[in-house]
Design a protein around this motif. Structure first.
Motif: not given
Length: 356
Positions: A219-243
């Motif tokens: 996931i990335i986020h807007k960091t400013g008003p420019g059309h290309g102003d984005f944050s670094e990429r943050y990983p989306i991790e998913l773990k197995p259920s414990d059920r």
């Protein structure tokens, strides 16, 4: 696929399921909490036009990806704004301007209407019929929360339909579903015509099919008003259920009306070796939505933070299936669902030789 043939249908998990996305979403919610509100109220047509254009210009996240020249859009529509417009004419005018983005997550909301862009699915084959699906569900299917499920007669295959990720899905309900499907060779998860809803439910269901932790995207986020102003990429991790978890063959059925949180669910499930995506390309909708208010009190909803796949690519325009398949006219004339029938055959081909 073959490596999973003889695995138990349902196994107890040992790891606690948590999504790495939650920290990112928490930060996003804190930074974008509520609805951005205008401090000065006015019904003036040009003031509302300029406010809407600027809000989108500074916060919408797909201008560059969709190659939309927003400055040209302003020049074109600015020439058409008239202070003689009544509220209904202004609403239709601003809704038409927003449709230039071709984004199903972009809406203008007033007390009398909601402007929406639906061409992302309207111009594609439906590949789903509730009337035909009723022939498969019958009247004795089970219901838990928003999930409808049953064993398809004479197939040893489980079928689960989820019509909206806005509908409740509980951990206990999922436990009961997998217990019910214990003796099935495989499972069909039908998310056709599911327009989205809660990402939490997407994570909750997908975690039941994991054998190990995965990075599902970024996931990335807007960091400013420019059309290309984005944050670094943050990983989306998913773990197995414990059920209870399901590691036998799965077919996920999709069509073009599989959108938003459904797109997110398909994006996760397609990473798993025992899962096959079958049907049509999903509708996309990978941007997390944000609300803002115009000077006249109308609300604009739009995509603000893109979610990328595991390869760092946008899924805003949809995800292709592993097996592209349309419902045929011949099958529909006989009240047969082509995708369900082919999914059953696919599961049987992957479990040939197993006893029921």
């Amino acid at each position: 696929m073959e490596a999973n043939r003889n695995r138990p249908a349902v196994i107890p998990g040992k790891l606690k399921a948590r999504s790495g996305r939650m920290l990112c979403l928490l930060a996003l919610c804190l930074s974008l909490a509520g609805c951005r509100k205008e401090s000065i109220y006015t019904m003036d047509a040009r003031s509302n036009f300029e406010a809407l254009w600027k809000i989108m210009d500074e916060h919408y996240c797909f201008f560059e990806y969709k190659e939309v020249d927003w400055d040209e859009v302003r020049r074109t529509y600015s020439r058409q704004v008239s202070d003689t417009m009544n509220q209904y004419e202004l609403f239709d005018f601003l809704g038409t301007m927003l449709a230039e983005l071709k984004d199903g997550h972009t809406n203008l909301v007033s007390s009398f209407n909601v402007a929406r862009y639906w061409a992302w699915y309207e111009n594609y084959p439906a590949n789903f019929s509730y009337d035909i699906q009723k022939k498969y569900l019958g009247t004795n299917y089970h219901i838990t929360g928003g999930l409808q499920y049953l064993r398809l007669p004479d197939t040893a295959v489980g079928y689960m339909y989820y019509g909206s990720f806005s509908n409740l899905v509980t951990e206990r309900g999922l436990d009961e579903i997998f217990k019910y499907f214990m003796d099935c060779r495989g499972l069909i998860i039908d998310v056709r015509d599911n327009g989205g809803g809660s990402l939490s439910y997407s994570d909750r269901i997908a975690s039941r099919f994991l054998d190990e932790k995965i990075t599902a995207g970024y996931i990335i986020h807007k960091t400013g008003p420019g059309h290309g102003d984005f944050s670094e990429r943050y990983p989306i991790e998913l773990k197995p259920s414990d059920r209870s978890r399901w590691l036998r063959p799965v077919v996920v059925l999709t069509n073009r009306h599989s959108f938003s949180a459904t797109n997110d669910f398909v994006n996760k499930m397609r990473l798993l070796p025992h899962v096959t995506i079958m049907g049509d390309r999903t509708g996309g909708g990978s941007g997390l939505p944000f609300n803002s208010e115009l000077p006249n009190g109308w609300i604009v909803r739009f995509s603000a933070s893109p979610i990328l796949d595991v390869n760092g690519q946008h899924t805003e325009n949809g995800i292709d299936p592993d097996i592209k398949l349309d419902m045929t006219a011949d099958d529909m004339a006989r009240d047969r669902d082509t995708l369900i029938e082919e999914a059953v055959k696919w599961i049987h081909s992957r479990t040939a030789g197993e006893t029921q």
